[in-house]
Every structure is written in structure tokens, then in C-alpha cells.
Design a protein around this motif. Structure first.
Motif, PDB file in Angstrom:
ATOM      1  N   ARG A 121       0.828  -1.196   0.000  1.00 39.32           N
ATOM      2  CA  ARG A 121       0.000   0.000   0.000  1.00 39.32           C
ATOM      3  C   ARG A 121       0.871   1.256   0.000  1.00 39.32           C
ATOM      4  O   ARG A 121       2.079   1.204   0.241  1.00 39.32           O
ATOM      5  CB  ARG A 121      -0.907   0.017   1.234  1.00 39.32           C
ATOM      6  CG  ARG A 121      -1.838  -1.189   1.318  1.00 39.32           C
ATOM      7  CD  ARG A 121      -2.872  -1.146   0.212  1.00 39.32           C
ATOM      8  NE  ARG A 121      -3.805  -2.254   0.280  1.00 39.32           N
ATOM      9  CZ  ARG A 121      -4.900  -2.263   1.026  1.00 39.32           C
ATOM     10  NH1 ARG A 121      -5.178  -1.212   1.790  1.00 39.32           N
ATOM     11  NH2 ARG A 121      -5.708  -3.301   1.010  1.00 39.32           N
ATOM     12  N   ALA A 122       0.204   2.343  -0.282  1.00 40.43           N
ATOM     13  CA  ALA A 122       0.895   3.629  -0.212  1.00 40.43           C
ATOM     14  C   ALA A 122       1.268   3.932   1.233  1.00 40.43           C
ATOM     15  O   ALA A 122       0.539   3.566   2.166  1.00 40.43           O
ATOM     16  CB  ALA A 122       0.000   4.738  -0.767  1.00 40.43           C
ATOM     17  N   PRO A 123       2.403   4.566   1.474  1.00 41.32           N
ATOM     18  CA  PRO A 123       2.813   4.857   2.862  1.00 41.32           C
ATOM     19  C   PRO A 123       1.823   5.776   3.548  1.00 41.32           C
ATOM     20  O   PRO A 123       1.274   6.701   2.941  1.00 41.32           O
ATOM     21  CB  PRO A 123       4.189   5.508   2.699  1.00 41.32           C
ATOM     22  CG  PRO A 123       4.215   6.024   1.300  1.00 41.32           C
ATOM     23  CD  PRO A 123       3.378   5.078   0.490  1.00 41.32           C
ATOM     24  N   ALA A 124       1.594   5.484   4.833  1.00 44.49           N
ATOM     25  CA  ALA A 124       0.649   6.308   5.583  1.00 44.49           C
ATOM     26  C   ALA A 124       1.224   7.678   5.898  1.00 44.49           C
ATOM     27  O   ALA A 124       0.506   8.671   5.940  1.00 44.49           O
ATOM     28  CB  ALA A 124       0.260   5.595   6.884  1.00 44.49           C
ATOM     29  N   ALA A 125       2.531   7.778   6.129  1.00 41.35           N
ATOM     30  CA  ALA A 125       3.163   9.070   6.450  1.00 41.35           C
ATOM     31  C   ALA A 125       3.727   9.695   5.187  1.00 41.35           C
ATOM     32  O   ALA A 125       3.931   9.039   4.169  1.00 41.35           O
ATOM     33  CB  ALA A 125       4.272   8.871   7.482  1.00 41.35           C
ATOM     34  N   SER A 126       4.008  10.995   5.280  1.00 44.47           N
ATOM     35  CA  SER A 126       4.530  11.710   4.126  1.00 44.47           C
ATOM     36  C   SER A 126       5.997  11.413   3.867  1.00 44.47           C
ATOM     37  O   SER A 126       6.535  11.778   2.823  1.00 44.47           O
ATOM     38  CB  SER A 126       4.339  13.223   4.333  1.00 44.47           C
ATOM     39  OG  SER A 126       5.026  13.642   5.523  1.00 44.47           O
ATOM     40  N   GLY A 127       6.670  10.760   4.809  1.00 48.68           N
ATOM     41  CA  GLY A 127       8.078  10.490   4.655  1.00 48.68           C
ATOM     42  C   GLY A 127       8.395   9.407   3.648  1.00 48.68           C
ATOM     43  O   GLY A 127       9.553   9.199   3.308  1.00 48.68           O
TER      44      GLY A 127
END
Length: 423
Positions: free
Chosen positions: A396-402
Motif C-alpha cells: 500500500r501507499a505509505p501512511a506518512a509523508s516520509g
């Protein structure tokens, strides 16, 4: 089918023809009796008008001779047996009495025309029954033949399909019937078989490529050492050969595990706590970077503890290989499923590669440049284990912006263990 239809038609039409002939025969005989009765009535009327005694007189009516006798003579005439014999010889008779009751006119019922008509009707009915049976059999033969023609076409095409041309498909009839659905189902089966054979061929080629590299390196090192046996550092050669052999053993073990998982063998349905399993793997010494575990409560699932351990180990190993400084594991159990997320702070997985990373022998470009890039089977094995346990494993796409990679495992939650039934 043709014989069955012909037999049913023959029985049904014969029964109908029998009833029809019986009805026609009764009507013809009744018409003949009515005609003879009218002749006798007319004869009595003519005798009365002529003033004849009627003794021994005969009157011709409409071409038929009618006998007129006194009632007393008729009463004292032949016995019942004699009259029955005469009736049988001459045919049935009808009688008519005069108005004063003194005379009786007897007329023989002529059944010749009725019998001729009945024979003509019988010939027509028999001919019609035969023609209808033959026509029904012919139509059945043609209709069933046309209905089974697509089946024969499917059979011929299926007989010509081999392992080398699985791309061919069976002809699907335009009609939306059972044969069309059968051909569609067989084509879908051929699609799955074609994909499976294609994957097998690709997998075989990838296995050959992966095995060729370590074997070539191992052979080259041994040949160089044997070419200069006095100048070779045999302990180093043995250590390098042992390292190559270990890689080959790991690769072969992964391939055998994939083969067992592809056989769809049911895992042992024992309760396993993913929270405890995750803590045990994270506490192993000498593993960097350490994993940050976020699991507050138990997360029970049903499955094979060894396979689930391998699944979590592959996820943690993949995260550590690409992480910069941190690996996080979050385990939650709620509702009917257990969710385990493994994230890292590495370069992450591009959106277009989030499904491809689960293919066998797949390495992203950055992994290929690393010495410890692995064999490309870790995530494929992890997904196969998840599927065997009735769950899913996705990227999945990362939950945080980092950024970073984020792998999500979902498994059915084990039902609560109840108390044993009391006796």
C-alpha cells in the motif's frame, strides 16, 4: 433420440387411429341402420296405400327389397336360433310395423358401403400414421444433429489442442444455451491452464537463470584453484564454495516451499498469536535495524506456525534490507480479521510496482545493485503463505509523508476457544 421419438409417435398415433376408426365404424353402421329403418317404414306405408294383404308380398324401396309379413306369421315364424342364423347369414335386420299393428316390414341392413368406407378410412389413417412417424423421425434426426453439431465442433477443436498451442480456443455457438455455456467454461479453463503453463515456463527459465549464476561462480573458483593448486588459498576457496553452496541451498529450499504452497495443502489449523510471533522475531539478536513493535493485545489466527513464522520473517527481512534507520510493525485485531502492517523508512515501492513485487524472482532496480538483494522469492513466498491461510498480502501507499514501503497482511481472526462440553 430419433428411435424414441418415432416409438412415441407410433404408439400415440396408433392409439388415436384406433379410437378414430372405432368412432367412424359406429357412425357408419348407425347410418346404415337408419337407412334400412327408413326403407322399412316406407314399405309399410306403401303397402297400406296399395291395400295389399301383405302376405308374402315384397316391396322394392330405393333399389332394396323389403319383405312385408303379418305380425301373426312373424310371431309364429322360425325359432330364435333360426332367426339368429338367418340374421348372421343375411346381416342384421330392422323392422317397421303398420299403423293398425297388423303387418311388419323387415329390411336387411346393408353394411357393404359402410365396410368399404371403413376400409378406405383405415388405409388413409395407416398411411397418415406412417408418414407422420417417418416425418417426425426425420425432423428429430435433423434437429438433434444440428443441435449436436456445435458439440462435435468443440470436440474436434479440443482434440487438436496440445500443450504447445494452448492459445487456441474452442468455438462458442451464438445461441445462449447449455452448449454455449459449456464452450465458454472450457475456454475459461483453457485460459487458466494457458496462464499456468506460461507461468511455469517463465518460472522454469527464472530458476535456471538463478541457479546458473551461483553454479558458474562456484565452478569457476574451483577450476581456478585446481589450475594452480600450489598457489591457491584452499581455506578461502572452501569458505567461498561453502558460501555459494549455502545460497544454492537457500534458493532450493525456497523453491521447494513454493512447490508445496502451490499444491494447496491445507495448513494445520492450530491457533497462533501473531503478536507473540512478531515479538519473538523482533527480539532475535544481531538484527539491525531493530523493529518497533506496536501490538497491544493478542492477535490469534488459525494456521501453521512454521509457515506464519516464515511469512513474518520474510516481511521483516525485506523491510530491514531497504530501511534507512527504522522498521515499524503494527498488529491490530478487531472484528473478524487480524491486520499486520510492516513499514520502513526506505525508498519505498513505486505505485506501478506494488503488485509486481510479489511476482517470483522480481527485484526492483535498487535491490539488484545491492549485494544482499536476495533471490526475489521472499515476498512471493509470503503472499503464497497468506493465500494458503485465507488471507491477503498487499503493498500500500505509505501512511506518512516520509515515504517508505508499507506491506499489509490480513488474516481471518481465530474464533474464541470455548469451554469443552460438560458431560
Amino acid at each position: 433420440m430419433t428411435l424414441a421419438v418415432a416409438a412415441v409417435l407410433a404408439v400415440a398415433l396408433t392409439a388415436g387411429a384406433t379410437v378414430l376408426l372405432g368412432t367412424v365404424r359406429g357412425d357408419l353402421w348407425q347410418s346404415a341402420r337408419d337407412a334400412s329403418q327408413r326403407q322399412a317404414d316406407l314399405a309399410v306405408t306403401l303397402m297400406e296405400r296399395a291395400g295389399k294383404s301383405g302376405i308374402g308380398d315384397s316391396v322394392e324401396v330405393n333399389g332394396a327389397e323389403v319383405e312385408v309379413v303379418p305380425v301373426s306369421e312373424a310371431a309364429s315364424g322360425p325359432s330364435l336360433e333360426t332367426r339368429s342364423a338367418e340374421r348372421a347369414a343375411e346381416g342384421p335386420k330392422v323392422s317397421s310395423f303398420s299403423a293398425d299393428g297388423r303387418y311388419r316390414a323387415r329390411s336387411v341392413v346393408d353394411l357393404t358401403a359402410a365396410e368399404d368406407t371403413l376400409r378406405g378410412v383405415l388405409v388413409l389413417v395407416a398411411t397418415g400414421v406412417l408418414l407422420i412417424v417417418l416425418l417426425g423421425a426425420a425432423l428429430t434426426w435433423v434437429a438433434v444433429g444440428r443441435a449436436l453439431a456445435p458439440v462435435e465442433a468443440v470436440r474436434r477443436e479440443a482434440a487438436e489442442i496440445t500443450a504447445n498451442d494452448l492459445h487456441r480456443r474452442l468455438p462458442v455457438p451464438p445461441a445462449r444455451d447449455e452448449i454455449s455455456r459449456l464452450a465458454t467454461t472450457l475456454n475459461n479453463t483453457l485460459d487458466r491452464l494457458d496462464r499456468a503453463v506460461t507461468r511455469l515456463r517463465v518460472f522454469t527459465g527464472d530458476v535456471s537463470h538463478e541457479l546458473r549464476g551461483p553454479l558458474t561462480v562456484l565452478r569457476t573458483r574451483l577450476e581456478l584453484a585446481l589450475a594452480r593448486p600450489d598457489g591457491a588459498d584452499w581455506p578461502e576457496v572452501a569458505a567461498e564454495a561453502l558460501e555459494d553452496t549455502g545460497r544454492l541451498q537457500t534458493l532450493v529450499g525456497d523453491l521447494l516451499l513454493l512447490a508445496r504452497l502451490d499444491a494447496h495443502r491445507e495448513p494445520h489449523h492450530r491457533q497462533v498469536d501473531l503478536t507473540l510471533l512478531t515479538h519473538d522475531l523482533a527480539r532475535r539478536p544481531g538484527i539491525t535495524p531493530p523493529a518497533d513493535i506496536d501490538a497491544l493485545g493478542p492477535a490469534p489466527v488459525l494456521g501453521n506456525a512454521a509457515q506464519l513464522t516464515r511469512l513474518l520473517a520474510n516481511l521483516l527481512e525485506n523491510a530491514r534490507r531497504h530501511a534507512v534507520a527504522a522498521v515499524r510493525v503494527r498488529v491490530t485485531a478487531g472484528g473478524h480479521e487480524v491486520v499486520l502492517e510492516v513499514t520502513d523508512d526506505g525508498p519505498g515501492i513505486p505505485a506501478e510496482d506494488r503488485e509486481r513485487v510479489f511476482d517470483r524472482f522480481t527485484r526492483l532496480d535498487d535491490a539488484r545493485t545491492r549485494h544482499d538483494g536476495g533471490t526475489g522469492l521472499g515476498l512471493a513466498i509470503a503472499r503464497s503463505i497468506a493465500t494458503a491461510h485465507g488471507g491477503t498480502l498487499t503493498a500500500r501507499a505509505p501512511a506518512a509523508s516520509g515515504g517508505g514501503a508499507r506491506l499489509v497482511l490480513r488474516l481471518p481472526k481465530a474464533p474464541p476457544q470455548g469451554r469443552p462440553d460438560s458431560m
